[in-house]
Motif scaffolding. Structure first.
Motif, PDB file in Angstrom:
ATOM      1  N   UNK A   1      -6.643  -7.998   5.313  1.00 27.17           N
ATOM      2  CA  UNK A   1      -6.489  -6.899   4.365  1.00 27.17           C
ATOM      3  C   UNK A   1      -6.766  -5.567   5.033  1.00 27.17           C
ATOM      4  N   UNK A   2      -7.862  -5.543   5.781  1.00 23.88           N
ATOM      5  CA  UNK A   2      -8.217  -4.289   6.450  1.00 23.88           C
ATOM      6  C   UNK A   2      -7.095  -3.848   7.376  1.00 23.88           C
ATOM      7  N   UNK A   3      -6.616  -4.798   8.174  1.00 27.12           N
ATOM      8  CA  UNK A   3      -5.526  -4.445   9.082  1.00 27.12           C
ATOM      9  C   UNK A   3      -4.319  -3.950   8.289  1.00 27.12           C
ATOM     10  N   UNK A   4      -3.986  -4.675   7.228  1.00 27.65           N
ATOM     11  CA  UNK A   4      -2.825  -4.304   6.425  1.00 27.65           C
ATOM     12  C   UNK A   4      -2.981  -2.930   5.802  1.00 27.65           C
ATOM     13  N   UNK A   5      -4.129  -2.710   5.180  1.00 28.85           N
ATOM     14  CA  UNK A   5      -4.353  -1.416   4.534  1.00 28.85           C
ATOM     15  C   UNK A   5      -4.339  -0.311   5.588  1.00 28.85           C
ATOM     16  N   UNK A   6      -4.970  -0.606   6.720  1.00 27.89           N
ATOM     17  CA  UNK A   6      -4.973   0.396   7.783  1.00 27.89           C
ATOM     18  C   UNK A   6      -3.562   0.769   8.222  1.00 27.89           C
ATOM     19  N   UNK A   7      -2.756  -0.259   8.483  1.00 26.73           N
ATOM     20  CA  UNK A   7      -1.372  -0.003   8.888  1.00 26.73           C
ATOM     21  C   UNK A   7      -0.627   0.773   7.809  1.00 26.73           C
ATOM     22  N   UNK A   8      -0.850   0.372   6.568  1.00 26.07           N
ATOM     23  CA  UNK A   8      -0.175   1.036   5.464  1.00 26.07           C
ATOM     24  C   UNK A   8      -0.551   2.505   5.386  1.00 26.07           C
ATOM     25  N   UNK A   9      -1.845   2.781   5.540  1.00 26.80           N
ATOM     26  CA  UNK A   9      -2.292   4.169   5.466  1.00 26.80           C
ATOM     27  C   UNK A   9      -1.699   4.987   6.610  1.00 26.80           C
ATOM     28  N   UNK A  10      -1.671   4.394   7.787  1.00 27.03           N
ATOM     29  CA  UNK A  10      -1.070   5.106   8.912  1.00 27.03           C
ATOM     30  C   UNK A  10       0.386   5.437   8.597  1.00 27.03           C
ATOM     31  N   UNK A  11       1.100   4.461   8.081  1.00 25.10           N
ATOM     32  CA  UNK A  11       2.504   4.689   7.740  1.00 25.10           C
ATOM     33  C   UNK A  11       2.636   5.794   6.711  1.00 25.10           C
ATOM     34  N   UNK A  12       1.780   5.751   5.683  1.00 27.67           N
ATOM     35  CA  UNK A  12       1.862   6.758   4.621  1.00 27.67           C
ATOM     36  C   UNK A  12       1.593   8.144   5.197  1.00 27.67           C
ATOM     37  N   UNK A  13       0.554   8.260   6.002  1.00 24.44           N
ATOM     38  CA  UNK A  13       0.230   9.579   6.552  1.00 24.44           C
ATOM     39  C   UNK A  13       1.347  10.122   7.417  1.00 24.44           C
ATOM     40  N   UNK A  14       1.990   9.223   8.164  1.00 25.29           N
ATOM     41  CA  UNK A  14       3.027   9.758   9.044  1.00 25.29           C
ATOM     42  C   UNK A  14       4.289  10.118   8.290  1.00 25.29           C
ATOM     43  N   UNK A  15       4.538   9.497   7.146  1.00 33.49           N
ATOM     44  CA  UNK A  15       5.764   9.821   6.408  1.00 33.49           C
ATOM     45  C   UNK A  15       5.523  10.805   5.287  1.00 33.49           C
ATOM     46  N   UNK A  16       4.266  11.100   5.023  1.00 35.43           N
ATOM     47  CA  UNK A  16       3.954  11.855   3.818  1.00 35.43           C
ATOM     48  C   UNK A  16       4.648  13.206   3.776  1.00 35.43           C
ATOM     49  N   UNK A  17       4.805  13.820   4.919  1.00 37.49           N
ATOM     50  CA  UNK A  17       5.374  15.165   4.888  1.00 37.49           C
ATOM     51  C   UNK A  17       6.796  15.163   4.367  1.00 37.49           C
TER      52      UNK A  17
ATOM     53  N   UNK B   1       0.824  -1.199   0.000  1.00 32.27           N
ATOM     54  CA  UNK B   1       0.000   0.000   0.000  1.00 32.27           C
ATOM     55  C   UNK B   1       0.857   1.248   0.000  1.00 32.27           C
ATOM     56  N   UNK B   2       1.916   1.230   0.787  1.00 33.13           N
ATOM     57  CA  UNK B   2       2.787   2.394   0.822  1.00 33.13           C
ATOM     58  C   UNK B   2       3.347   2.687  -0.560  1.00 33.13           C
ATOM     59  N   UNK B   3       3.783   1.643  -1.230  1.00 30.88           N
ATOM     60  CA  UNK B   3       4.333   1.841  -2.567  1.00 30.88           C
ATOM     61  C   UNK B   3       3.275   2.331  -3.541  1.00 30.88           C
ATOM     62  N   UNK B   4       2.102   1.713  -3.466  1.00 31.21           N
ATOM     63  CA  UNK B   4       1.057   2.104  -4.399  1.00 31.21           C
ATOM     64  C   UNK B   4       0.617   3.544  -4.144  1.00 31.21           C
ATOM     65  N   UNK B   5       0.507   3.894  -2.866  1.00 31.76           N
ATOM     66  CA  UNK B   5       0.112   5.265  -2.551  1.00 31.76           C
ATOM     67  C   UNK B   5       1.172   6.244  -3.022  1.00 31.76           C
ATOM     68  N   UNK B   6       2.435   5.920  -2.790  1.00 31.44           N
ATOM     69  CA  UNK B   6       3.521   6.787  -3.239  1.00 31.44           C
ATOM     70  C   UNK B   6       3.467   6.990  -4.737  1.00 31.44           C
TER      71      UNK B   6
END
Lengths: 901, 122
Positions: free
Chosen positions: A834-850, A528-533
């Motif tokens: 999946x939900x847990x994974x996507x959730x964790x991924x989104x949290x990671x993305x939001x915290x690193x996004x800046x 998810x992190x990669x796809x979001x990036x």
């Protein structure tokens, strides 16, 4: 002494085990026979005697083991055993082996490749001795924290005179990065050798450069300090190795010959060694000329205190900190500033003081050469990419871990058997770890050639047309160390998986939890992190593509002309340009022709304006400027909003005219109608009258807002500020189609005039955002790879689970469960994970996004569209991959599975 | 292999080495069977060392350069590797009057055959 003897003996025995083994056997046999003889002498029968001898001897295998330990190195022997066993296993489970090695090779290779690029950009030093002593001398404006690069020549002399205590040497060179590079550019010099004219990149350097750096000549000699003493006193030139080979065919006889550079004859005195490619990351000069030639080459006057066109590098004396050097040279710097102010005409003193008030001397480390904004930018891009490939490696490792789980489960019998005959848990663990490390290191070895070839490719993708593309991104010790470390880390982490697995109680619980589930969640999160990036970067680039540049680039051909190589001046020069325009305009397909100081989108000329009645604060804002010919706006496609273009009436002697863009008009004239209003520019006492207003163009690049801009007419300009002119030809069809005719026309008009930098404006615009484009492309590729790997991973985990649970499923179905409920059972678990994974991924993305917000354009790092798209894609892919094994589970025939027990 | 026994053997290492050297010093060149027989006599069953365990010790001592071995034929026609002290070690044992300079104290105690450890190497 005895210890070394022993050590060598042991090593020899390790290396020749068969010999050692046979010696041992021989002695054992001899001992047993003698013992047997003794027992026979005591009256015991032969067989019994042998048996008694053996009993007295003790357990033979134990002795052999002890012996092996003594005669050689036990851990080495065991390692050899482990490796042999591992190789056997690999041959048996070849599919697993191949997939693992390839996955790891891919992941490690990508990471190593990125690291190679980072290495050459950020870590490799200049190929000179003690490069860590090199520093760059600059100043920084404390008021806005902006670094002001460079010094004027008189300023450099002042700094040099004062530097003896803290610097063992200091030199200056013409940089492409200083604030006044507009005045001084050797980048497109006309070099004539034996009658042939070619364009080459040049540089000016003070006499001490080579000695301060510590560069030895490859051929001939290099500059000495004396080459600077007298203006134009040393008309010499040093060639770069690459240029010497490319243009002069490596002819040693070129030493002593004459080159005519921009109409100035220079004698070739030497060639620099192959590894020395200049002091700037993205400018590798073909030839270097002493700075004392600046006047002769019409680049800049050495006495000009206003032009800060030289970059200065120095070598620190050992054991000094940068702070100490700064403090020591601060007074000299102030002196050079005062010197500048003194030389400024009175009416500009205020401006100059305003500029220089907050200036403070600054030292920056320069072990890699001059401080470079390009290096920083590229470094940022590659840092992002490194993170991305690290994530990819994570996903690849998780996939391998999944495979490992299945494989270890299959080998469980073998492992328990070994433990039951006495292998310690440690021994077995070590065996498994050794296997994994062997695979990891093999993957690492395969990864190295990938990095070897991949790294230069990457560089070229990002910086195709600059010197950076040809940087030596080949591997050095750092790269090998990195690859080794990554392989080791992967091997250990993966090796731990079977260890944890055999520790866990064997169970096929349907409860959610345990390693396979954890792995899947990790994989989903990473993907998810990669796809979001990827989503963010793609959207960012899309936004860039839709930016209106303010001009119309399609259909316009541009090329550069070096004025000094023409040999005309004044009226003759203008007449020539008029002739060029007329001839080119008459070519078939050509709509209009014009020329200007700089092309739209890359303005590098600046000035200040003074408007009667405006407060001084307003007048310290830098205004961008261009010097253009009549017809410029029409040719490059900038819309005229009010008033008129320059025309034949605007000549020297007539009223001074100027055209401004809307931002300028709005800022300085507000709602007043600007036409007819007048203002002055710095250094010019004649007021200029506004005759036209044009639409804003993105003159500092697509990514920057349009600056305030004024356009001065070429016919009235005092020499057009600089040596380069750019011609623009707008044609009806493909602009490149007119190129042969253009070349022919120009050759006819002036055979010695080489065209430089031929390009279409469309391509130039595209390459200005090449970095963003490549980032978007690469991250898309990685995002897709991540999705593919994740789907493989999900498939693998679900298939594994399902195969573990066939018995349970069979029972369920025998007891009456419907197929759909079995399907639901499996998919339900997948969806939770999946939900847990996507959730964790989104949290990671939001915290690193800046962290990536600096690279994004027009898109917030938390852009919901990207997040949603990435999540949706991932969920869809994962559910689809889980569906097939789930369906297979539901299709299980209970009769078969139960019979299987 | 159970670990306690391994511990015991490790403790014996140093002592075994010295005993081998001692035996060779007093008895001259011997093969491994003869050495082990002699050691059994000395130890008098207090140290129940399997004969085979002598062999790794022999290897160790040989690798250290204190003894050297040569294959010869016994009186009974069997082949055996005879070990003898190297020159270096012989000097450490003093001149040939039979009185030993102990490397590590180990004294025969006549009838009881006890093994006594006298302290570290000189």
């Amino acid at each position: 002494m005895a210890r070394w003897r022993r050590w060598i003996s042991r090593l020899v025995n390790f290396l020749r085990p068969d010999e050692a083994e046979s010696h041992m056997q021989r002695e054992m046999d001899s001992h047993l026979r003698l013992s047997q003889d003794e027992f026979i002498r005591q009256g015991i029968s032969e067989n019994d005697a042998l048996w008694a001898a053996k009993r007295a001897y003790g357990p033979a295998e134990q002795v052999k083991e002890l012996h092996r330990d003594e005669r050689s190195f036990l851990w080495l022997e065991q390692l050899r055993q482990d490796l042999r066993h591992a190789l056997r296993q690999f041959r048996v489970q070849s599919a697993f082996t191949v997939v693992t090695i390839l996955s790891l090779a891919f992941g490690i290779g990508a990471n190593t490749g990125m690291f190679s690029v980072m290495n050459v950009l950020l870590m490799k030093s200049l190929p000179v001795p003690k490069a860590d002593q090199l520093v760059q001398l600059d100043s920084v404006n404390r008021k806005n924290e902006q670094t002001l690069r460079g010094f004027s020549y008189p300023g450099f002399r002042i700094m040099k005179a004062a530097s003896g205590r803290v610097l063992s040497g200091v030199f200056a060179y013409s940089s492409t990065d200083t604030s006044s590079s507009i005045y001084s550019s050797l980048a497109k010099s006309n070099v004539i050798y034996k009658g042939n004219a070619e364009i080459a990149k040049g540089m000016l350097a003070s006499g001490e450069m080579y000695s301060v750096l510590g560069v030895q000549p490859f051929l001939g000699r290099l500059f000495v300090a004396g080459d600077d003493r007298v203006k134009a006193g040393s008309p010499v030139v040093v060639l770069a190795y690459g240029y010497w080979r490319a243009r002069f065919g490596g002819d040693r006889g070129v030493i002593g010959k004459t080159l005519v550079v921009n109409r100035v004859p220079l004698t070739v005195i030497g060639v620099t060694p192959k590894q020395f490619r200049g002091v700037e990351l993205d400018y590798s000069p073909d030839f270097t000329v002493p700075v004392s030639m600046a006047d002769a080459l019409k680049l800049e006057s050495l006495d000009n205190r206003n032009a800060w066109w030289l970059s200065v590098l120095g070598r620190k004396k050992p054991d000094l900190t940068n702070g100490q050097v700064e403090a020591a040279l601060q007074p000299a710097f102030r002196e050079s500033v005062e010197d500048l102010i003194e030389a400024t005409p009175a009416d500009l003193t205020r401006e100059i003081r305003g500029l220089t008030d907050g200036l403070v001397f600054k030292i920056s480390p320069a072990s890699q050469g001059a401080v470079s904004a390009v290096r920083d930018e590229l470094g940022r891009s590659f840092a992002l990419l490194m993170t991305t490939v690290a994530l990819l490696l994570g996903i690849a490792c998780v996939n391998v871990a999944n495979l490992l789980l299945a494989r270890t489960a299959a080998r469980e019998r073998e492992i328990r058997l070994r433990m039951s005959v006495g292998a310690s848990r440690f021994r077995v663990s070590r065996q498994l770890m050794t296997e994994m490390l062997a695979l990891a290191f093999t993957g690492g070895l395969l990864a190295l050639p990938c990095a070897w070839f991949g790294a230069p490719l990457l560089l070229r993708m990002f910086a195709a047309d600059s010197t950076i593309a040809s940087l030596d991104a080949g591997p050095d010790w750092r790269v090998f160390l990195f690859a080794f470390a990554i392989a080791l880390m992967c091997g250990i982490c993966l090796g731990l998986v079977p260890l944890i697995q055999i520790r866990e109680k064997r169970s096929s619980r349907s409860k959610i939890g345990g390693i396979p589930d954890g792995l899947m969640v990790a994989q989903i999160a990473l993907a998810l992190m990669l796809a979001a990036g990827a989503g963010l970067l793609v959207r960012s680039f899309q936004k860039i593509r839709h930016v209106d540049p303010g001009f119309r680039p399609d259909g316009v051909l541009a090329f550069g002309v070096t004025r000094s190589s023409l040999g005309y001046t004044g009226q003759r020069e203008r007449g020539f340009y008029t002739q060029m325009k007329d001839e080119l305009a008459s070519l078939p397909g050509v709509i209009s022709v014009s020329f200007a100081r700089s092309e739209p989108g890359s303005s590098d000329l600046g000035t200040f304006v003074r408007i009667a009645g405006e407060p001084p604060s307003r007048q310290n804002e830098p205004i961008s400027a261009n010097v253009v010919d009549a017809g410029y706006f029409r040719t490059v496609g900038i819309d005229l909003l009010a008033g008129r273009d320059f025309d034949a009436h605007d000549v020297t002697g007539a009223q001074r005219v100027v055209i401004v863009n809307e931002s300028f008009a709005r800022r300085y004239f507000g709602h007043r109608f600007p036409l007819g209003l007048a203002f002055n520019i710095m250094g010019d006492e004649n007021a200029m009258h506004i005759v036209g207003v044009v639409k804003d163009a993105k003159e500092h690049g697509l990514l920057q807002p349009a600056p305030m801009m004024i356009y001065l007419p070429y016919q009235q300009g005092p020499g057009a500020y600089g040596d380069q002119l750019t011609f623009f030809i707008r044609s009806a069809g493909d602009p490149l189609a007119t190129l042969p005719a253009v070349r022919a026309t120009l050759r006819r008009l002036n055979p010695l005039l080489p065209l430089s930098d031929v390009r279409t404006l469309r391509l130039a615009l595209q390459s200005s955002v090449r970095r963003e484009q490549v980032l978007a492309q690469i991250s898309t590729l990685m995002g897709l790879t991540a999705l593919a790997l994740a789907s493989l991973g999900v498939y693998g985990v679900i298939a594994y689970r399902v195969s573990c649970e066939t018995k349970a499923v069979g029972i369920r179905m025998a007891l009456g469960a419907k197929r759909s409920s079995i399907l639901w059972l499996v998919m339900h678990r997948v969806m939770v994970l999946l939900t847990v994974g996507v959730g964790l991924g989104l949290i990671a993305v939001f915290s690193c996004a800046h962290l990536v917000s600096g690279i994004l354009f027009g898109v917030s790092p938390n852009d919901p569209v990207s997040m949603l798209t990435a999540s949706a894609a991932l969920i869809f892919v994962a559910l689809a991959s889980a569906y097939f094994p789930a369906r297979r589970a539901a299709g299980v025939d209970p009769a078969i599975t139960l019979r299987h027990e | 292999m159970p670990s306690k026994e391994k511990q015991r053997l490790v403790l014996l290492q140093g002592t075994l080495d010295v005993m081998i050297l001692r035996v060779l010093a007093t008895m001259g060149p011997q093969h491994s069977y003869a050495i082990s027989t002699r050691l059994e006599q000395l130890a008098d069953q207090l140290m129940s060392v399997n004969q085979g365990n002598l062999y790794p010790a022999l290897v160790r001592v040989e690798q250290n350069g204190w003894i050297s071995g040569k294959w010869q034929t016994t009186d009974s026609g069997r082949e055996a590797k005879y070990y003898s002290l190297t020159k270096a070690r012989q000097e450490g044992f003093g001149s040939g009057d039979g009185e030993m300079v102990p490397l590590r104290g180990f004294r025969e105690s006549g009838s009881s055959g006890r093994v006594v450890d006298h302290g570290p190497l000189a």
